[in-house]
Enzyme design. Structure first.
Site, PDB file in Angstrom:
ATOM      1  N   LYS A   1     112.846  20.473  35.846  1.00 14.41           N
ATOM      2  CA  LYS A   1     111.644  21.014  35.119  1.00 14.41           C
ATOM      3  C   LYS A   1     110.470  20.399  35.851  1.00 14.41           C
ATOM      4  O   LYS A   1     110.000  19.372  35.243  1.00 14.41           O
ATOM      5  CB  LYS A   1     111.576  20.834  33.624  1.00 14.41           C
ATOM      6  CG  LYS A   1     110.181  20.907  32.738  1.00 14.41           C
ATOM      7  CD  LYS A   1     109.473  22.085  33.239  1.00 14.41           C
ATOM      8  CE  LYS A   1     108.139  21.893  32.382  1.00 14.41           C
ATOM      9  NZ  LYS A   1     107.023  21.489  33.309  1.00 14.41           N
TER      10      LYS A   1
ATOM     11  N   GLU B   1     110.715   6.649  32.940  1.00 15.43           N
ATOM     12  CA  GLU B   1     109.611   6.005  33.746  1.00 15.43           C
ATOM     13  C   GLU B   1     108.107   6.575  33.195  1.00 15.43           C
ATOM     14  O   GLU B   1     107.659   7.640  33.621  1.00 15.43           O
ATOM     15  CB  GLU B   1     109.924   6.419  35.188  1.00 15.43           C
ATOM     16  CG  GLU B   1     111.171   6.182  35.670  1.00 15.43           C
ATOM     17  CD  GLU B   1     111.364   4.747  35.715  1.00 15.43           C
ATOM     18  OE1 GLU B   1     110.566   3.856  35.677  1.00 15.43           O
ATOM     19  OE2 GLU B   1     112.475   4.356  36.066  1.00 15.43           O
TER      20      GLU B   1
ATOM     21  N   CYS C   1     101.539   5.548  38.733  1.00 14.62           N
ATOM     22  CA  CYS C   1     101.766   4.753  37.729  1.00 14.62           C
ATOM     23  C   CYS C   1     101.632   3.301  37.791  1.00 14.62           C
ATOM     24  O   CYS C   1     101.230   2.730  36.831  1.00 14.62           O
ATOM     25  CB  CYS C   1     103.001   5.161  37.270  1.00 14.62           C
ATOM     26  SG  CYS C   1     104.348   4.781  38.671  1.00 14.62           S
TER      27      CYS C   1
ATOM     28  N   GLU D   1      95.151   4.452  30.514  1.00 17.55           N
ATOM     29  CA  GLU D   1      95.534   5.163  32.008  1.00 17.55           C
ATOM     30  C   GLU D   1      94.683   6.234  32.370  1.00 17.55           C
ATOM     31  O   GLU D   1      94.885   7.142  31.918  1.00 17.55           O
ATOM     32  CB  GLU D   1      96.860   5.513  31.874  1.00 17.55           C
ATOM     33  CG  GLU D   1      97.836   5.436  33.289  1.00 17.55           C
ATOM     34  CD  GLU D   1      99.196   6.014  33.194  1.00 17.55           C
ATOM     35  OE1 GLU D   1      99.361   6.788  32.126  1.00 17.55           O
ATOM     36  OE2 GLU D   1      99.709   5.736  33.877  1.00 17.55           O
TER      37      GLU D   1
HETATM   38  P1  NAD Z   1     103.108  14.445  31.207  1.00 15.95           P
HETATM   39  O1  NAD Z   1     104.063  13.618  30.510  1.00 15.95           O
HETATM   40  O2  NAD Z   1     102.086  15.242  30.647  1.00 15.95           O
HETATM   41  O3  NAD Z   1     104.233  15.653  32.000  1.00 15.95           O
HETATM   42  C1  NAD Z   1     105.430  15.199  32.669  1.00 15.95           C
HETATM   43  C2  NAD Z   1     106.382  16.311  32.615  1.00 15.95           C
HETATM   44  O4  NAD Z   1     106.730  16.597  31.465  1.00 15.95           O
HETATM   45  C3  NAD Z   1     105.707  17.527  33.163  1.00 15.95           C
HETATM   46  O5  NAD Z   1     106.737  18.371  33.759  1.00 15.95           O
HETATM   47  C4  NAD Z   1     105.572  18.253  31.622  1.00 15.95           C
HETATM   48  O6  NAD Z   1     105.661  19.658  31.675  1.00 15.95           O
HETATM   49  C5  NAD Z   1     106.580  17.755  30.862  1.00 15.95           C
HETATM   50  N1  NAD Z   1     106.479  17.786  29.374  1.00 15.95           N
HETATM   51  C6  NAD Z   1     105.228  17.667  28.644  1.00 15.95           C
HETATM   52  N2  NAD Z   1     105.507  17.649  27.145  1.00 15.95           N
HETATM   53  C7  NAD Z   1     106.838  18.029  27.135  1.00 15.95           C
HETATM   54  C8  NAD Z   1     107.503  18.007  25.918  1.00 15.95           C
HETATM   55  N3  NAD Z   1     107.320  17.944  24.816  1.00 15.95           N
HETATM   56  N4  NAD Z   1     109.155  17.922  26.386  1.00 15.95           N
HETATM   57  C9  NAD Z   1     109.549  18.026  27.343  1.00 15.95           C
HETATM   58  N5  NAD Z   1     108.788  17.977  28.743  1.00 15.95           N
HETATM   59  C10 NAD Z   1     107.365  17.822  28.652  1.00 15.95           C
HETATM   60  O7  NAD Z   1     102.747  13.399  32.458  1.00 15.95           O
HETATM   61  P2  NAD Z   1     101.744  13.846  33.718  1.00 15.95           P
HETATM   62  O8  NAD Z   1     100.244  13.971  33.358  1.00 15.95           O
HETATM   63  O9  NAD Z   1     102.326  15.084  34.472  1.00 15.95           O
HETATM   64  O10 NAD Z   1     102.041  12.568  34.756  1.00 15.95           O
HETATM   65  C11 NAD Z   1     101.195  11.336  34.670  1.00 15.95           C
HETATM   66  C12 NAD Z   1     101.910  10.418  33.838  1.00 15.95           C
HETATM   67  O11 NAD Z   1     103.343  10.044  34.620  1.00 15.95           O
HETATM   68  C13 NAD Z   1     101.211   8.976  33.946  1.00 15.95           C
HETATM   69  O12 NAD Z   1     101.372   8.613  32.665  1.00 15.95           O
HETATM   70  C14 NAD Z   1     102.014   8.265  34.908  1.00 15.95           C
HETATM   71  O13 NAD Z   1     101.790   6.894  34.836  1.00 15.95           O
HETATM   72  C15 NAD Z   1     103.509   8.702  34.827  1.00 15.95           C
HETATM   73  N6  NAD Z   1     104.364   8.277  35.860  1.00 15.95           N
HETATM   74  C16 NAD Z   1     105.213   7.311  35.746  1.00 15.95           C
HETATM   75  C17 NAD Z   1     105.762   7.077  36.944  1.00 15.95           C
HETATM   76  C18 NAD Z   1     106.953   5.594  36.598  1.00 15.95           C
HETATM   77  O14 NAD Z   1     107.739   5.525  37.657  1.00 15.95           O
HETATM   78  N7  NAD Z   1     106.897   4.947  35.618  1.00 15.95           N
HETATM   79  C19 NAD Z   1     105.695   7.639  37.852  1.00 15.95           C
HETATM   80  C20 NAD Z   1     104.797   8.581  38.331  1.00 15.95           C
HETATM   81  C21 NAD Z   1     104.149   8.954  36.845  1.00 15.95           C
END
Ligand code: NAD
Length: 497
Positions: free
Chosen positions: A178, A253, A287, A388
């Site tokens: 997804k 993550e 991140c 963040e």
């Molecule tokens: P997000 O959590 O908004 O979305 C991530 C994914 O989750 C998307 O595909 C989204 O559609 C899905 N999603 C959203 N709500 C959901 C739910 N209720 N159930 C299941 N899936 C759901 O994050 P984002 O804004 O896309 O990405 C940014 C974040 O990702 C930042 O916090 C960043 O630090 C983190 N990140 C972490 C790492 C790591 O390795 N720790 C790496 C990259 C990004």
């Protein structure tokens, strides 16, 4: 400027692109100019069912292959990705805004390398023979978990999928991916390339749509054995909650608010260069980005001056221009969020040293651009230093002693990564031991390799991506015990006699 044709993409289920069961679509736009580049199937829960069923059906055949055959398929995929390097890089740039020099030179080659790496290491994974006694042979075998739900963020739209997909596939699992709704196109194309590489239809599926509907339906689905999630901490908490109804394992993550701790004896030129890379690589949408920079008081002025001077020359502009190093951020609401944090930093008394607004050039007028931004005189309790921001915005604060520097770095709910800058490696190692994070770099920031484990502690999540350690995340260890004597001579038989 990027792809302008508005092409239609289906979800990828059972080896082909398919329309959503409800027939609805959503648009993906190019952040460099706001133009539609694709309409994409808006999946429903019924489509999630279809994708999970396809993955489950492909499971036994894929898991039943010798690991050498799965490994060869991943090597073929790695080669095919590089054959499509220009196409994939252009697609990534047009959906995400990441400069073409980065998507060509970093994202696509690293995706190919990740498949190559996992193709190699999986063949060395073994179980154990356990010394239980002379009356038995006792050993462990590693078995795939089944269908893995891979849920990923928009900051590295392809690479974040690949990190999980490569490890999950090579260990014999099948996947339903997804991807983020703002940047789903490369995931669909990657799934097609998986099929071209000989990975069976159904082993890699992609469902497209919102997190709240299809993402959550995937987490809740009883046919999904595990969720591999990368994204925001709040979303990770919600996923844990939903997955708990089936005691489903989740790898998380999550977010980070990473510190650079620059000691008085540090090579300030190197630290300033490191801060530019740590803060502005991928426009700070990383991140592990170095958004909190703590400098020991006596070197603050010099560091701030050199950091600003080094960041000043970064070219912001059309991401398809090979000279551009900072493209637009992927969507308007995200730039609005960055602007709110910049306003709050000013209000709370931080000193703007660089950037702070939208660039004023003809080529950036129609896109979601934001300048590399540096604040001085920041403190750890300011909103933009706590949260963040996930954009090209860093703050510099000071500390008096190394102990205070580490205490400030640790004063956050996140625990993803940090760096220490010093010429005294003994002191550096000492401080590294005290930092509550998953990765510490000494005299460097933001260095990741396939060979090194990636993952945080505290509210940055748990579990790992990359390295040999991650294979364990996608298998379960079964213990098999064979009685070899037939004689009832084990120590505790006597208890019932
Ligand atoms: P997000 O959590 O908004 O979305 C991530 C994914 O989750 C998307 O595909 C989204 O559609 C899905 N999603 C959203 N709500 C959901 C739910 N209720 N159930 C299941 N899936 C759901 O994050 P984002 O804004 O896309 O990405 C940014 C974040 O990702 C930042 O916090 C960043 O630090 C983190 N990140 C972490 C790492 C790591 O390795 N720790 C790496 C990259 C990004």
């Amino acid at each position: 400027m990027g792809t302008t044709e508005c092409k239609h993409y289906g979800a990828y289920i059972g080896g082909e692109q398919v329309d959503a069961s409800g027939g609805e679509t959503f648009e993906v736009t190019n952040p460099a100019n706001g133009q539609c580049i694709a309409t994409v199937a808006k999946c429903t829960e019924a489509d999630v069912d279809r994708a999970v069923a396809a993955a489950a059906a492909a499971g036994p055949g894929w898991a039943g292959l010798p690991v050498s055959e799965r490994s060869k398929a991943l090597l073929r995929l790695s080669r095919i990705i590089m054959e499509h390097q220009e196409e994939l890089a252009a697609l990534e740039t047009s959906q995400h805004g990441s400069p073409i020099r980065k998507t060509m030179g970093f994202d696509v080659p690293l995706c190919a390398e990740t498949f190559e790496y996992f193709a190699g290491i999986a063949r060395a994974m073994t179980g154990d023979v356990l010394p239980v006694g002379p009356w038995a042979r006792s050993f462990t075998v590693k078995e795939p978990l089944g269908v893995i739900g891979v849920i990923t963020p928009w900051n590295f739209p392809t690479l974040m999928v690949v990190w999980k997909l490569a490890a999950a596939l090579v260990t014999g699992n099948t996947c339903v991916v997804k991807p983020p709704s703002v940047c789903p196109l490369t995931s669909i194309r990657l799934a097609e390339l998986c099929t071209e590489a000989g990975i069976p239809a159904g082993a890699v599926n992609v469902i497209t749509g919102s997190g709240e509907t299809v993402g959550e339906a995937l987490v809740r689905h009883p046919g999904v054995a595990k969720i591999g999630f990368t994204g925001d901490t709040a979303t990770g908490k919600r996923i844990m909650e939903v997955a708990s109804c089936q005691a489903k394992p989740v790898g998380l993550e999550l977010g980070g608010k990473n510190a650079m701790v620059v000691l008085a004896d540090a090579d300030i030129d190197a630290a300033a260069e490191g801060a530019v890379f740590g803060s502005f690589f991928n426009s700070g949408q990383v991140c592990a980005t170095s958004s909190r920079i703590f400098v020991q008081e006596s070197r603050y002025e010099e560091f701030a001056e050199k950091f600003v001077a080094a960041a000043k020359g970064l070219r912001v502009g059309d991401p398809m221009d090979p000279a551009t190093v900072i493209g637009p951020v992927p969507f308007g609401a995200h730039r609005d969020k960055i602007e709110r944090y910049v306003a709050s930093a000013k209000k709370e008394g931080a000193t703007l040293l660089l950037g702070g607004g939208r660039p004023d050039t003809p080529e950036t007028q129609d896109g979601y651009y934001f300048e590399p931004t540096i604040f001085g005189n920041a403190t750890n309790d300011m909103e933009f230093m706590r949260d963040e921001v996930f954009g090209p915005v860093s703050g510099i604060a000071t500390f008096a002693s190394p102990e205070e520097g580490v205490a400030l770095a640790n004063a956050t709910p996140y625990g993803l990564s940090a760096s220490v800058w010093t010429e005294d490696l003994r002191l550096g190692l000492n401080l590294a031991n005290q930092l509550q994070v998953g990765t510490v770099w000494l005299n460097e920031h933001l260095m990741l390799f396939c060979e090194t484990p990636w993952g945080g502690c505290k509210q940055s999540g748990y579990g790992k991506d990359l390295s040999t350690m991650v294979l364990e995340e996608y298998v379960h260890t079964k213990h098999i015990y064979i009685d070899t004597t037939g004689a009832q001579v084990k120590p505790w038989y006597g208890i019932l006699k």
